[in-house]
Design a protein around this motif. Sequence first.
Motif, PDB file in Angstrom:
ATOM      1  N   ASP A  47       0.832  -1.199   0.000  1.00 19.94           N
ATOM      2  CA  ASP A  47       0.000   0.000   0.000  1.00 19.94           C
ATOM      3  C   ASP A  47       0.872   1.256   0.000  1.00 19.94           C
ATOM      4  OD1 ASP A  47       0.810  -0.843   2.619  1.00 19.94           O
ATOM      5  OD2 ASP A  47      -0.569   0.619   3.492  1.00 19.94           O
ATOM      6  N   VAL A  48       2.007   1.190   0.705  1.00 18.62           N
ATOM      7  CA  VAL A  48       2.948   2.312   0.722  1.00 18.62           C
ATOM      8  C   VAL A  48       3.719   2.370  -0.601  1.00 18.62           C
ATOM      9  CG1 VAL A  48       4.998   3.273   1.840  1.00 18.62           C
ATOM     10  CG2 VAL A  48       3.160   2.297   3.232  1.00 18.62           C
ATOM     11  N   GLY A  51       2.798   4.370  -3.802  1.00 17.61           N
ATOM     12  CA  GLY A  51       3.105   5.780  -3.991  1.00 17.61           C
ATOM     13  C   GLY A  51       4.204   6.033  -5.005  1.00 17.61           C
ATOM     14  N   LEU A  57      -0.448   9.475  -4.288  1.00 16.89           N
ATOM     15  CA  LEU A  57      -0.092   8.765  -3.053  1.00 16.89           C
ATOM     16  C   LEU A  57       1.355   9.010  -2.627  1.00 16.89           C
ATOM     17  CD1 LEU A  57      -1.802   5.282  -3.638  1.00 16.89           C
ATOM     18  CD2 LEU A  57      -2.681   7.244  -2.347  1.00 16.89           C
ATOM     19  N   GLY A  59       2.941  11.647  -1.454  1.00 19.28           N
ATOM     20  CA  GLY A  59       3.101  12.353  -0.184  1.00 19.28           C
ATOM     21  C   GLY A  59       2.834  11.437   0.997  1.00 19.28           C
ATOM     22  N   TRP A  60       1.786  10.633   0.874  1.00 21.86           N
ATOM     23  CA  TRP A  60       1.471   9.678   1.946  1.00 21.86           C
ATOM     24  C   TRP A  60       2.581   8.645   2.089  1.00 21.86           C
ATOM     25  CZ3 TRP A  60       0.018   4.334   1.805  1.00 21.86           C
ATOM     26  CH2 TRP A  60      -0.459   3.845   3.023  1.00 21.86           C
ATOM     27  N   ARG A  63       5.404  10.206   4.021  1.00 15.48           N
ATOM     28  CA  ARG A  63       5.098  10.320   5.450  1.00 15.48           C
ATOM     29  C   ARG A  63       5.191   8.970   6.150  1.00 15.48           C
ATOM     30  NH1 ARG A  63       1.212  13.781   3.246  1.00 15.48           N
ATOM     31  NH2 ARG A  63      -0.418  12.202   3.385  1.00 15.48           N
ATOM     32  N   GLU A  64       4.657   7.931   5.520  1.00 17.31           N
ATOM     33  CA  GLU A  64       4.700   6.598   6.118  1.00 17.31           C
ATOM     34  C   GLU A  64       6.129   6.074   6.220  1.00 17.31           C
ATOM     35  OE1 GLU A  64       2.127   4.451   7.414  1.00 17.31           O
ATOM     36  OE2 GLU A  64       1.349   6.499   7.523  1.00 17.31           O
ATOM     37  N   ARG A  67       7.705   7.820   9.089  1.00 16.96           N
ATOM     38  CA  ARG A  67       7.129   7.302  10.325  1.00 16.96           C
ATOM     39  C   ARG A  67       7.755   5.952  10.684  1.00 16.96           C
ATOM     40  NH1 ARG A  67       2.062   7.635   9.041  1.00 16.96           N
ATOM     41  NH2 ARG A  67       1.756   9.665  10.023  1.00 16.96           N
TER      42      ARG A  67
END
Length: 212
Positions: A47-48, A51, A57, A59-60, A63-64, A67
Amino acid sequence: MPTHSALERSNLADAMLSAGPDSPTLCTGWTVSVMAAHLVTREWRPDVAAGNVIPPLSGWMDRETHRYARGHDFEKTVAKFRSGPPLLGWSNLPKIDANLNLAEFLVHHEDVRRGSGDWEPRELPDDLNRRVWATAVGAGRFFLRRAGFPVTLEWASAGKSRTIGKGEGGVVMRGEPLELLLFTYGRRGAADVELDGPEAGQERLHSMKLGL
């Protein structure tokens, strides 16, 4: 006998540990710790990883990735990357591993090696150099088609060349296979390549979006 991608995975893991988690990379805003997190989430979090190919996706994904880097021990993250992807993971598919993984690991290895600005070109074994040449040509077909004019990749020391695209105003990109791959993946400032051809074409290659 380990595959080229398996050997490069191990080399990249070694390079990350040698550099340390806080060292810079060629990827803007990414330390080696974030690079390690990216490599793990790419394989374990599809899912990551999406991007990389779905711009909304990205930017998300970033961030992930940050994190994950903040929430996990660096050495354990590198060890997880070294151990390989999940058995049924997408990156375990043979063709993906032989092509996309190899390119990913080669480029990110150089992101780590060259991030500090103090580096020397690697001398690759002949069999790996041939594989990297094929990988650079494949990446060129995907990324350089956006140029709008023919681009000729030239591995001068081996007497090999491949032209991508048709038309006039072509540019020659000359260098060793790994350097050509790096340029094609957007590491223009760190790639040891020579461009030859119309100035407008060279400027286009230096300014257009390359890589994922």
